[in-house]
Design a protein around this motif. Structure first.
Motif, PDB file in Angstrom:
ATOM      1  N   TYR A  49       9.969   4.681  -7.863  1.00 14.24           N
ATOM      2  CA  TYR A  49       9.831   6.129  -7.708  1.00 14.24           C
ATOM      3  C   TYR A  49       9.444   6.476  -6.271  1.00 14.24           C
ATOM      4  O   TYR A  49       9.874   7.510  -5.731  1.00 14.24           O
ATOM      5  CB  TYR A  49       8.742   6.662  -8.648  1.00 14.24           C
ATOM      6  N   TRP A  98      19.493   5.005 -14.650  1.00 12.08           N
ATOM      7  CA  TRP A  98      18.162   4.381 -14.666  1.00 12.08           C
ATOM      8  C   TRP A  98      17.107   5.357 -15.173  1.00 12.08           C
ATOM      9  O   TRP A  98      16.274   5.003 -16.016  1.00 12.08           O
ATOM     10  CB  TRP A  98      17.819   3.907 -13.246  1.00 12.08           C
ATOM     11  N   LEU A 150      12.526   5.783  -3.798  1.00  7.40           N
ATOM     12  CA  LEU A 150      13.685   6.677  -3.956  1.00  7.40           C
ATOM     13  C   LEU A 150      13.848   7.694  -2.824  1.00  7.40           C
ATOM     14  O   LEU A 150      14.961   7.870  -2.313  1.00  7.40           O
ATOM     15  CB  LEU A 150      13.612   7.397  -5.304  1.00  7.40           C
ATOM     16  N   TYR A 200      22.054   4.021  -1.400  1.00  9.54           N
ATOM     17  CA  TYR A 200      21.648   4.821  -2.560  1.00  9.54           C
ATOM     18  C   TYR A 200      22.842   5.192  -3.424  1.00  9.54           C
ATOM     19  O   TYR A 200      23.909   5.561  -2.927  1.00  9.54           O
ATOM     20  CB  TYR A 200      20.940   6.098  -2.103  1.00  9.54           C
ATOM     21  N   THR A 215      21.162   5.845 -10.292  1.00  7.45           N
ATOM     22  CA  THR A 215      19.837   6.457 -10.424  1.00  7.45           C
ATOM     23  C   THR A 215      19.753   7.292 -11.690  1.00  7.45           C
ATOM     24  O   THR A 215      18.740   7.247 -12.398  1.00  7.45           O
ATOM     25  CB  THR A 215      19.525   7.332  -9.196  1.00  7.45           C
ATOM     26  N   VAL A 238      18.968   1.491  -8.676  1.00  4.10           N
ATOM     27  CA  VAL A 238      19.185   2.813  -8.082  1.00  4.10           C
ATOM     28  C   VAL A 238      20.064   2.774  -6.836  1.00  4.10           C
ATOM     29  O   VAL A 238      20.310   3.805  -6.220  1.00  4.10           O
ATOM     30  CB  VAL A 238      17.823   3.466  -7.717  1.00  4.10           C
ATOM     31  N   GLN A 277      23.706   7.707  -6.652  1.00  9.07           N
ATOM     32  CA  GLN A 277      23.297   8.781  -7.551  1.00  9.07           C
ATOM     33  C   GLN A 277      23.612   8.407  -9.002  1.00  9.07           C
ATOM     34  O   GLN A 277      22.814   8.655  -9.909  1.00  9.07           O
ATOM     35  CB  GLN A 277      24.022  10.083  -7.184  1.00  9.07           C
TER      36      GLN A 277
END
Length: 214
Positions: free
Chosen positions: A5, A70, A8, A62, A67, A48, A64
């Protein structure tokens, strides 16, 4: 709390460049140097981010889509815990007192998903929270203001609301009236007496002028 978290926001920021980068170049913050400690918790980044290996080095970008999947799993696991612990959710909770107002059989799956989504949203940005809501296929709730009675709604307008009448005029001296004093029984009786030829009370207390001797 899952350290991913905290990683991210750095991944999302670096992901705008659209290229794979080493994590130690992504998790950098001059205002918070201690963020480098997060580099010891990068074992779950594949959840992620896309991962690419070049020799002994790993690069991430990254994702999306990953994520959202997840975070959805996080929500689903939270729902299982809520049900297992018999936690009241959604319409089953009255105000903040957590009083059950309907039986567990009446609780909908959507209530659990929304409640779990709210808990997970405490750890992610507002944009991610909205994206996760769509990913869970949950419609946005109607604004409470739209459900209020018309008498309680505030009319929204770009122009300021002005009073239809100038009430400041009632503050002037013309509108200041003192309430009449009530007369006593004695005063009422005295008012009925004929005062023709009678001296006033003040005349009995006036100074007498002595005549000068010649």
């Amino acid at each position: 709390m899952d350290p991913v978290y905290l990683i991210l926001p750095y991944l999302i920021k670096a992901g705008k460049e659209g290229k794979f980068q080493p994590v130690d170049q992504v998790v950098v913050d001059e205002e918070f140097p201690a963020c480098s400690r997060l580099l010891n918790c990068t074992y779950s980044l594949r959840n992620v981010a896309e991962e690419k290996e070049v020799g002994s080095l790993k690069f991430h970008r990254y994702s999306q889509e990953k994520t959202m999947d997840w975070l959805k799993k996080k929500v689903e696991r939270t729902v299982l815990v809520l049900k297992k612990r018999n936690i009241s959710v959604g319409e089953g909770v009255k105000s903040t007192t957590c009083v059950k107002v309907k039986s567990e059989s009446d609780w909908r799956e959507e209530d659990y998903l929304r409640y779990a989504h709210g808990l997970i949203s405490e750890y992610i940005s507002e944009d991610l929270s909205k994206a996760l809501l769509k990913h869970l296929q949950l419609p946005e709730l109607t604004s409470p203001k739209e459900t209020e009675p018309p008498s309680k709604k505030r009319k929204l307008s770009d122009t300021p609301v002005e009073a239809g009448e100038d009430y400041t005029k009632f503050n002037s001296a013309d509108f200041v009236r003192k309430p009449p004093k009530k007369m006593t029984a004695a005063q009422k009786s005295l008012a009925k007496v004929d005062k023709t030829g009678m001296k006033t009370m003040s005349s009995f207390f006036s100074l007498k002028v002595k005549a000068e001797k010649k």
